[in-house]
Design an enzyme around this catalytic site. Structure first.
Site: not given
Ligand code: PEP
Ligand code: MG
Length: 754
Positions: A365, A472, A606, A677
């Site tokens: 933080h 998330r 993913e 993302c």
């Molecule tokens: C990713 O896998 O690119 C993603 C955005 O999810 P995380 O980083 O939370 O696994």
């Molecule tokens: Mg991921």
């Protein structure tokens, strides 16, 4: 018989006691000299300029330390470093590469054995032993030194670099330049006097005492907790309006922790054992901190810091020991073991130039708040003693995560120049806040933000995010000690949806497993990244997913800006089961009298299998979002968290780029909206390629948002397409990155790729 493993272990154990890095290297050479029973043991460390510097020696003249320097290839030591191969010589001075340095007095030694210290492919330094006699070292001795060097390099890694004392030949310096390497907390450069906070209390420092009766101790802790809650509720206004929301969001996290029934139960249980309120507080919090600290996920690990800060806040209330204000005459860089939010509130914003915290991570933080306030910060420096810098001018480089003390004037001037450049850039970026992310040729790109912590909401909105591309949702699950109830989740999701309404918010359902474990639901697996993760887990715990979706749908009732996203999908039947659960949640809530509607449903890309599954999934999805972090990991078979293979993990790998290009084409063919993302969306070089491929929606952390907007507003789409084509001819990721960076520099945006 010499046992290098045992010796290395002993040295490393002893090294843990060393007070600083010079003591550490002194200890290493001393131990090796005695173990091998040789006349000399020396360590040459590669400094930042690529020179090998004599950093510690037992046997050669101590005055030579810091003075003897060689470039790779120069002298025996330089030759070893360059060839990354040992030299074992009976007559050192007869070797063609031998160079004599009179400062060392080494003419007395003939037998010479030097071995390179290599860490992750790079030469850290050279370890040398010497004897007076004219003899070659035995094979056993050579093997010992090689193994020793490998263990030390592996265990000490980059830390060993800190032991080098650079000298500036132009300066008649009293004190040597000292660099401290930490983690980038918040970007920016500052040069100002250090203000070392002396009032740090650790949990460990709290004395263990027995209590004055359960009832008394229970009342004391209840009062302290109530006062702390009041302090949090009242908020603090020293930081100016722009920071208030961020601060309050952070304080909300503390309140959430403070109200957790598990903590109060643990404190009560401790008090029942007869200890004082402070001791009970210490133990109850320590148990929770241990749970978070044991987690591999850096985001979760960072939550341990919140607990520590909160514990100390309550402790201070128990002691009636309230913090004094920090009132320097001029702007200072606050330095401390753990600079936390309470420090921010005790100093006038105009006097706070920067933050250096020995503890903490990029996700702590302290870093979140420093980013929101635009205060450069370096965190996670580790166990260094910084008290000696109190009052002296230091350089804080938040871009590289470095702190430099006792810098010569030439170095200060260089940092002043960079600081001016960055200030000019920031002014330019704030001017962009309200402008669209539109390229030179008029193509508009949507910039969304990634979030998960309440504290991230305000920075995202302030920096002009057009929605949340990735929420998330596992984060609220992680600050609890049990699966949160539907009502608890509802409140949290509502906060996010309302803050952004009418902008869209894409909420990903629970993505645990892999490196993200829940403290109350540990999953032990041989290969967690290929195991029970994301949708696989939640389909097996259908009730948890149903509760979560119900909470999200209810939270969306008034705002209607929710989109649902599935993590780690790898099969068509997973998608069908997910829909069945969403349908069930909708009909349950309708029956209960809530007029909820089914929101759009999308998936994260993913798992590479999805690249081939899209035509089968098309009819049941409304959008896809590329999770480049995991997609890169799975395409390249490189663990995203393993530092040993970190250099192999790159979203600029040609296979990753080809996969993404294929995916974008397929989405176009299927008329399926696609966004990204993963971290790739905040990498300027990668953004050029993503735009070249046709991606028009990026979701990234709030901090990077203005910089990426700045880049986009300077780009021509035609150039992006051409650069994407050209990038195919590059044979390595480094070459590809350099080519893209050269383009960014040619646009006058060098500050993005410094
Ligand atoms: C990713 O896998 O690119 C993603 C955005 O999810 P995380 O980083 O939370 O696994
Ligand atoms: Mg991921």
């Amino acid at each position: 018989m010499l046992n290098p493993l045992i010796t290395a272990k002993r040295i490393l154990q002893a090294a843990a006691q060393a007070t600083d890095s010079s003591a550490l290297v002194r200890l290493i050479v001393e131990r090796i000299r005695t173990t091998l029973d040789v006349d000399v043991c020396s360590l040459y460390v590669m400094n930042e300029d690529g020179e090998l510097v004599l950093t510690a020696t037992q046997g050669l003249a101590q005055e030579a330390i810091g003075q003897i320097r060689m470039t790779p290839g120069q002298g025996l030591v330089g030759t070893i470093a360059k060839r990354q191969h040992p030299l074992n010589l009976d007559h050192a001075d007869k070797h063609p590469a031998f160079r004599y340095f009179k400062e060392t007095g080494e003419e007395h030694y003939q037998g010479f054995l030097g071995v390179p210290m290599i860490h992750l492919g790079h030469t850290l330094g050279v370890l040398v032993v010497q004897v007076r006699e004219t003899r070659r070292f035995t094979e056993e001795e050579e093997a010992f030194l090689i193994t020793m060097a490998a263990h030390l390099a592996g265990s000490l890694g980059g830390n060993i670099k800190k032991s080098v004392r650079p000298i500036d030949p132009n300066q008649n310096q009293q004190l040597p330049v000292t660099r401290f390497q930490g983690i980038k907390g918040a970007p920016g450069i500052e040069i100002a006097p250090a203000w070392v906070v002396k009032d740090d209390i650790r949990l460990d420092d709290i004395a263990e005492r027995s209590g004055s009766g359960e009832a008394v101790e229970r009342r004391r802790i209840a009062e302290a907790v109530a006062e702390t809650r009041e302090e949090l509720d009242s908020g603090l206004d020293q930081l100016g309006n722009s920071a208030n929301d961020t601060l309050n969001s952070l304080l909300d996290v503390y309140k959430l922790l403070l109200d957790s029934p598990e903590l109060s139960t643990a404190i009560e249980a401790q008090i029942a054992t007869g200890v004082s309120a402070s001791t009970a507080l210490k133990h109850a919090f320590q148990q929770q901190i241990d749970v978070f600290e044991a987690m591999a996920d850096p985001y979760l690990k960072a939550r341990a810091e919140d607990l520590r800060v909160l514990a100390i806040r309550i402790y201070r209330r128990l002691q009636d020991d309230l913090n004094e204000r920090i009132d320097p005459e001029q702007p200072v860089i606050l330095v401390g073991r753990e600079i936390n939010i309470s420090h921010f509130t005790r100093i006038d914003r105009s006097k706070l130039a920067g933050i250096v915290s020995l503890e903490g991570s990029a996700l702590s933080h302290t870093a979140v708040l420093a980013n929101a306030l635009g205060i450069p910060a370096v965190v996670g420096i580790g166990d260094e003693d910084l008290t000696s810098v109190n009052g002296s001018e230091i350089i804080l480089d938040g871009y590289r995560g470095q702190v430099i003390a006792h810098a010569p004037a030439s170095l200060v001037a260089e940092f002043e120049r960079m600081k001016r450049q960055q200030k000019a850039l920031q002014a330019d970026l704030s001017h962009l806040k309200k402008l669209p992310a539109e390229s030179k040729d008029g193509t508009t790109v949507q910039l969304h933000t990634n979030t998960g912590l309440l504290a991230d909401i305000t920075p995202g909105l302030e920096r002009g995010a057009e929605g949340v591309g990735l929420y998330r949702s596992e984060i609220p699950f992680m600050v609890h000690n049990n699966f949160p109830t539907e009502e608890e989740q509802l409140r949290i999701y509502q906060g996010v949806l309302e803050a952004y309404a009418p902008k869209p918010v894409t909420m990903r359902t629970l993505d645990i497993g892999g490196d993200k474990a829940l403290p109350y639901f540990p999953i032990q697996e041989q290969n967690p990244f290929l195991g029970w993760r994301g949708i696989r887990f939640t389909l097996d715990y259908r009730n948890i997913l149903l509760d979560q979706i119900r909470a999200m749908l209810l939270a969306n009732l008034n705002t209607q800006n929710l989109k649902l996203m599935i993590p780690m999908l790898s099969r068509e039947d997973e998608l069908l089961q997910f829909h069945a659960i969403v349908d069930e949640a909708v009909s349950q809530l309708n029956e209960e009298g809530h007029a909820v509607a089914k929101p759009p449903v999308g998936i994260m890309v993913e798992v590479p299998a999805v690249l081939w599954l899209l035509p089968r999934l098309r009819d049941n999805i409304d959008f896809v979002s590329i999770g480049s972090n995991d997609l890169t990991q799975y395409l390249l078979a490189v663990d995203r968290n393993n530092p040993r293979v970190a250099s192999l993990y790159s979203h600029l790998h040609s296979a990753v780029l080809d996969a993404l290009q294929g995916l974008v084409r397929e989405c176009r063919r299927l008329n399926l909206p696609v966004s990204i993302c993963g971290e790739m969306a905040s990498d300027p070089a990668a953004v050029i390629l993503l735009l070249g491929m046709g991606i028009r929606t990026l979701s990234l952390s709030a901090f990077h948002l203005p910089r990426i907007k700045w880049l986009i507003r300077h780009l021509h789409l035609n150039d992006c397409v051409a650069l994407l084509d050209k990038s195919r001819d590059c044979s390595t990721e480094a070459e590809r990155r350099e080519m893209l960076n050269a383009h960014i520099r040619s646009l006058g945006l060098g500050a993005l790729v410094q």
